[in-house]
Design a protein around this motif. Structure first.
Motif, PDB file in Angstrom:
ATOM      1  N   PHE A   1       0.829  -1.195   0.000  1.00 43.14           N
ATOM      2  CA  PHE A   1       0.000   0.000   0.000  1.00 43.14           C
ATOM      3  C   PHE A   1       0.872   1.257   0.000  1.00 43.14           C
ATOM      4  N   ALA A   2       1.969   1.214   0.808  1.00 38.35           N
ATOM      5  CA  ALA A   2       2.881   2.366   0.854  1.00 38.35           C
ATOM      6  C   ALA A   2       3.477   2.629  -0.518  1.00 38.35           C
ATOM      7  N   CYS A   3       3.836   1.566  -1.233  1.00 38.35           N
ATOM      8  CA  CYS A   3       4.423   1.721  -2.572  1.00 38.35           C
ATOM      9  C   CYS A   3       3.412   2.313  -3.562  1.00 38.35           C
ATOM     10  N   LEU A   4       2.146   1.879  -3.474  1.00 37.62           N
ATOM     11  CA  LEU A   4       1.115   2.425  -4.352  1.00 37.62           C
ATOM     12  C   LEU A   4       0.943   3.926  -4.118  1.00 37.62           C
ATOM     13  N   VAL A   5       0.935   4.317  -2.845  1.00 39.52           N
ATOM     14  CA  VAL A   5       0.803   5.739  -2.507  1.00 39.52           C
ATOM     15  C   VAL A   5       1.994   6.519  -3.040  1.00 39.52           C
ATOM     16  N   LEU A   6       3.202   5.973  -2.845  1.00 37.32           N
ATOM     17  CA  LEU A   6       4.405   6.656  -3.322  1.00 37.32           C
ATOM     18  C   LEU A   6       4.396   6.795  -4.839  1.00 37.32           C
ATOM     19  N   ASP A   7       4.003   5.718  -5.554  1.00 39.38           N
ATOM     20  CA  ASP A   7       3.938   5.786  -7.018  1.00 39.38           C
ATOM     21  C   ASP A   7       2.967   6.870  -7.465  1.00 39.38           C
ATOM     22  N   SER A   8       1.847   6.970  -6.743  1.00 33.73           N
ATOM     23  CA  SER A   8       0.849   7.989  -7.074  1.00 33.73           C
ATOM     24  C   SER A   8       1.415   9.394  -6.871  1.00 33.73           C
ATOM     25  N   LEU A   9       2.137   9.570  -5.752  1.00 30.94           N
ATOM     26  CA  LEU A   9       2.731  10.873  -5.464  1.00 30.94           C
ATOM     27  C   LEU A   9       3.780  11.251  -6.501  1.00 30.94           C
ATOM     28  N   VAL A  10       4.607  10.275  -6.912  1.00 30.30           N
ATOM     29  CA  VAL A  10       5.635  10.532  -7.925  1.00 30.30           C
ATOM     30  C   VAL A  10       4.996  10.944  -9.245  1.00 30.30           C
ATOM     31  N   LEU A  11       3.928  10.225  -9.625  1.00 32.10           N
ATOM     32  CA  LEU A  11       3.232  10.540 -10.871  1.00 32.10           C
ATOM     33  C   LEU A  11       2.646  11.955 -10.829  1.00 32.10           C
ATOM     34  N   GLN A  12       2.006  12.301  -9.727  1.00 28.01           N
ATOM     35  CA  GLN A  12       1.431  13.640  -9.602  1.00 28.01           C
ATOM     36  C   GLN A  12       2.508  14.718  -9.683  1.00 28.01           C
ATOM     37  N   THR A  13       3.653  14.450  -9.052  1.00 22.60           N
ATOM     38  CA  THR A  13       4.757  15.425  -9.069  1.00 22.60           C
ATOM     39  C   THR A  13       5.240  15.665 -10.493  1.00 22.60           C
ATOM     40  N   LYS A  14       5.373  14.559 -11.261  1.00 20.85           N
ATOM     41  CA  LYS A  14       5.837  14.687 -12.649  1.00 20.85           C
ATOM     42  C   LYS A  14       4.842  15.459 -13.498  1.00 20.85           C
ATOM     43  N   LEU A  15       3.553  15.184 -13.271  1.00 23.17           N
ATOM     44  CA  LEU A  15       2.528  15.869 -14.054  1.00 23.17           C
ATOM     45  C   LEU A  15       2.493  17.363 -13.744  1.00 23.17           C
ATOM     46  N   ILE A  16       2.631  17.693 -12.446  1.00 28.24           N
ATOM     47  CA  ILE A  16       2.629  19.107 -12.043  1.00 28.24           C
ATOM     48  C   ILE A  16       3.844  19.816 -12.618  1.00 28.24           C
ATOM     49  N   ALA A  17       5.010  19.133 -12.555  1.00 27.37           N
ATOM     50  CA  ALA A  17       6.247  19.742 -13.076  1.00 27.37           C
ATOM     51  C   ALA A  17       6.138  19.979 -14.569  1.00 27.37           C
ATOM     52  N   GLY A  18       5.429  19.075 -15.262  1.00 24.44           N
ATOM     53  CA  GLY A  18       5.292  19.236 -16.712  1.00 24.44           C
ATOM     54  C   GLY A  18       4.171  20.180 -17.104  1.00 24.44           C
ATOM     55  N   GLY A  19       3.350  20.556 -16.117  1.00 21.59           N
ATOM     56  CA  GLY A  19       2.261  21.504 -16.378  1.00 21.59           C
ATOM     57  C   GLY A  19       1.114  20.904 -17.160  1.00 21.59           C
ATOM     58  N   SER A  20       1.035  19.566 -17.278  1.00 22.81           N
ATOM     59  CA  SER A  20       0.002  18.948 -18.109  1.00 22.81           C
ATOM     60  C   SER A  20      -1.228  18.552 -17.322  1.00 22.81           C
ATOM     61  N   CYS A  21      -1.199  18.790 -16.006  1.00 22.23           N
ATOM     62  CA  CYS A  21      -2.366  18.390 -15.218  1.00 22.23           C
ATOM     63  C   CYS A  21      -2.488  19.316 -14.029  1.00 22.23           C
ATOM     64  N   GLY A  22      -3.693  19.525 -13.597  1.00 19.40           N
ATOM     65  CA  GLY A  22      -3.921  20.455 -12.499  1.00 19.40           C
ATOM     66  C   GLY A  22      -4.098  19.814 -11.158  1.00 19.40           C
ATOM     67  N   TYR A  23      -3.453  18.696 -10.918  1.00 21.01           N
ATOM     68  CA  TYR A  23      -3.566  18.060  -9.600  1.00 21.01           C
ATOM     69  C   TYR A  23      -3.044  18.982  -8.513  1.00 21.01           C
ATOM     70  N   THR A  24      -3.694  18.959  -7.356  1.00 23.21           N
ATOM     71  CA  THR A  24      -3.239  19.750  -6.212  1.00 23.21           C
ATOM     72  C   THR A  24      -2.890  18.829  -5.072  1.00 23.21           C
TER      73      THR A  24
END
Length: 719
Positions: free
Chosen positions: A696-719
């Motif tokens: 479960f911890a790994c799933l959460v971390l993968d989700s956080l990493v994905l959100q970080t990449k999307l925010i850095a690329g400006g392609s998604c508005g996740y907060t």
């Protein structure tokens, strides 16, 4: 009366006719010549059959034999006989109390004394109070001993030299040397026992000056010291490594002709060995007219205590070739030498010797603990644990040796789990156990565990010596609870250099550098404890974390001039780090070139990290070359160089470093982190998905990493 002689293990067949003539006289004669417990049991049986057990004098002789320090000694047997007597006389009471003190059973001695007072049949005399005072001294029970002292004064025995000497020993044993000295000064007559008791009191508190001052005064008033006096002083010289005083004392021994006494000779050998004077220790050893096992043990033990462990093992080898048989103390000392050296091979040889000589050497709890300690400190934790589990009886030292071994081997979670087992086994931890456990908590950052151990200390009223309090300060500081660390620090009555170092270093590590410097200034002003090399490293490090370059340089320059500390490579390393953090890279390079010793890989690594932060790539390459030269196979050095090149986006150089690592077989260790939740320390290793609880911890971390990449690329508005 030659016809009364008999064989050691059985009575002659002509025994029965003697009883009919004058069995009381014969029994008393047999008791006088009795030399074994079997003989005594036979005599006692005859007394029961002939009703001679009703004879008070005859029975008192049995109790006296069983409570005297001889081969017949047995307080259990004596108590059985004593309890069958309806009205014991005072001689019997005194024999029982004295026997318990000889057997180091002070609680039994005191309970017998209280029973004597309750029965009211006999009034205690000087012998009763002297033996009871010794029991109080063994127990170090101040309230009970003070009560006994009150009874002594009430009954008018306080002027008796024999009784007063016992009371003085009691107060000295409890650390109340001032009270003991007042009693001593008020004594109208003092014999050698009184003087020796008072001298020993000062020596027990490491007040060597006062002990020797009293020794000189004793000789001035015409009281000649005995062997006990001299041996106490020799032991104190060895413990305090007071070599010159030990030599002067040895000269007096030679003047009195006591060097031929085996016990005194052993004390001389031990003193020189503990003081690290191997030449005089061996010389005194060689000149001894006779040697026993204790002589060899004294030499070996002294060498181990003074850090001359190789010499101790050489003495052990020589002893095994002599006609003197080693005992359990010999083997424990040899194992201690191996443990201090970390010499597993030699330790295994000593272990093999113990197993070969199992008929002569008993592998009891004491020796078993020594084996655990040796294997643990030598890095063979599997064998240490195997011996631990083979032991039928385990005491606090068994658990402590194993736990300390795991802490020294960086197996901190294992050490904490063994503490849980120790508690379930109802074995109470001592100060050494708890210091090791607090160190494990410090390394893991396991604050909940640290608090639990602190609570254990308070609940079990464990004596908080300087080491344990220092460990608490260090644990709270390293776990981020700096205010609690400060509270414990300020509550401590006696602070040594380790206390100040732990607190100054803790403040610096927690970003409170100015407070750390202020604490150092306070230490300097108080002058109670002299700063050492570790203190200066901590304060220079605090300056580095706070950007106080001038102050750090000033403290560095004060080392030799004000504190007599010659800066070592580690101090230059702190100064290089100080300059590097502040961006003074050229000045740091200049310092390295002017150092009186060659810079090590830690200094070049520190400089390289500073170059990376401040973008000094040209100087970074110079630092990298020196670092790779000094640490060609060090994983951390290669990774640091690779990261510096990656920071500058020099990917070809990164590839070369990685390729070089592959050729040398150097693999980057996966990142590892720990977190404590509800008192359980969880460990996470990069790339490890094998533990179900991590999914479960790994799933959460993968989700956080994905959100970080999307925010850095400006392609998604996740907060």
């Amino acid at each position: 009366m030659r016809h009364l002689c008999f064989e050691p293990k059985r009575f002659p067949a002509t025994y029965e006719p003697w009883i009919s003539r004058d069995h009381r006289s014969i029994i008393l004669l047999l008791l006088q010549s009795c030399s074994s417990k079997q003989q005594l049991a036979q005599i006692h049986a005859r007394m029961i059959r002939t009703r001679l057990v009703q004879d008070t004098f005859a029975v008192s002789r049995i109790i006296a034999l069983l409570t005297s320090p001889s081969a017949l000694f047995s307080t259990v047997y004596a108590r059985r006989v004593f309890d069958q007597i309806p009205h014991p006389n005072l001689f019997m009471w005194n024999s029982m109390i004295r026997g318990y003190t000889h057997h180091r059973a002070p609680r039994d001695a005191l309970s017998t004394f209280k029973l004597l007072l309750a029965c009211g049949g006999s009034s205690p005399d000087t012998y009763t109070y002297a033996a009871t005072a010794r029991a109080c001294a063994q127990l170090n029970n101040l309230p009970t001993g003070s009560a006994v002292h009150g009874l002594v004064m009430k009954c008018g025995f306080d002027s008796d030299m024999f009784v007063t000497s016992g009371i003085i020993s009691f107060y000295n044993g409890c650390g109340k040397v001032d009270v003991a000295r007042q009693m001593f000064d008020e004594m109208p007559h003092k014999d050698v026992v009184s003087w020796t008791s008072m001298i020993s009191g000062y020596l027990q508190l490491n007040q060597l000056d006062e002990g020797f001052r009293l020794f000189d005064e004793m000789r001035k008033v015409g009281v000649e010291p005995n062997k006990v006096t001299v041996m106490s002083l020799l032991s104190a010289c060895g413990q305090s490594r007071a070599l010159e005083r030990g030599r002067r004392l040895h000269s007096r021994i030679l003047e009195h002709g006591w060097e031929s006494d085996l016990a005194v000779g052993n004390s001389v050998v031990s003193m020189y060995a503990k003081c690290g004077d191997t030449i005089n220790a061996m010389d005194a050893f060689e000149k001894m007219p006779a040697r026993n096992t204790a002589t060899w043990n004294a030499l070996m033990g002294g060498f181990v205590r003074s850090g001359h462990c190789r010499e101790a093992l050489s003495v052990f080898q020589e002893m095994t070739c002599s006609y003197t048989r080693p005992d359990e103390i010999t083997m424990a000392t040899a194992l201690s030498a191996c443990a201090q050296l970390g010499d597993l091979q030699q330790g295994k040889l000593v272990h093999a010797f113990i197993e070969e000589e199992d008929k002569m050497i008993t592998c009891d709890v004491f020796l078993g603990n020594s084996l655990i300690n040796m294997y643990a400190k030598s890095g063979d934790l599997a064998e240490a644990e195997a011996i631990f589990h083979k032991m039928l009886v385990r005491d606090v030292f068994s658990w402590t040796a194993l736990i300390s071994g795991y802490v020294q081997g960086n197996c901190y979670k294992k050490a904490l789990s063994h503490f849980e087992e120790m508690r379930l086994s109802r074995v109470k931890a001592n100060e050494v156990t708890l210091v090791s456990l607090l160190s494990a908590c410090s390394q893991l950052g396991a604050l909940d565990w640290g608090r639990r151990i602190h609570a254990y200390i308070e609940e079990n009223e464990v004596r908080k010596d300087a080491c344990l309090q220092n460990a608490l300060v260090d644990m709270y500081a390293k776990c981020g609870c700096i205010d609690i660390a400060l509270q414990i620090f300020h509550e401590m009555r006696c602070k040594d250099a380790h206390t100040w170092n732990a607190m100054i270093g803790g403040l610096a590590a927690n970003g409170r550098g100015r407070e750390a410097i202020g604490l150092f200034d306070q230490m300097h002003e108080l002058r109670d404890v002299r700063p050492d090399g570790v203190t200066l490293m901590a304060v220079i490090g605090a300056c580095g974390h706070s950007g106080l370059v001038k102050e750090g340089l000033a403290y560095f320059n004060l080392m030799a001039r004000s504190y007599g500390i010659v800066p070592g490579v580690e101090h230059y390393g702190c100064l290089v780090d100080l300059l590097g953090r502040a961006g003074f890279i050229e000045e740091a390079i200049d310092l390295i070139e002017k150092m009186p010793m060659t810079a090590n890989n830690l200094i070049w690594g520190s400089l390289l990290a500073a170059c990376r932060i401040h973008g000094k790539m040209e100087l970074a390459e110079r630092a990298a070359r020196n670092l790779m030269k000094l640490a060609p196979n060090d994983e951390g050095a290669h990774v640091l160089v690779s990261n510096v090149y990656a920071e500058a986006r020099r990917w070809d150089d990164v590839g070369q470093v990685r390729s070089l690592m592959g050729c040398k077989g150097i693999a980057k260790s996966p990142g590892c982190s720990t977190i404590e939740v509800d008192g359980v320390v969880h460990e996470f290793v990069a790339g490890d998905r094998s533990i179900r609880q991590n999914e479960f911890a790994c799933l959460v971390l993968d989700s956080l990493v994905l959100q970080t990449k999307l925010i850095a690329g400006g392609s998604c508005g996740y907060t």
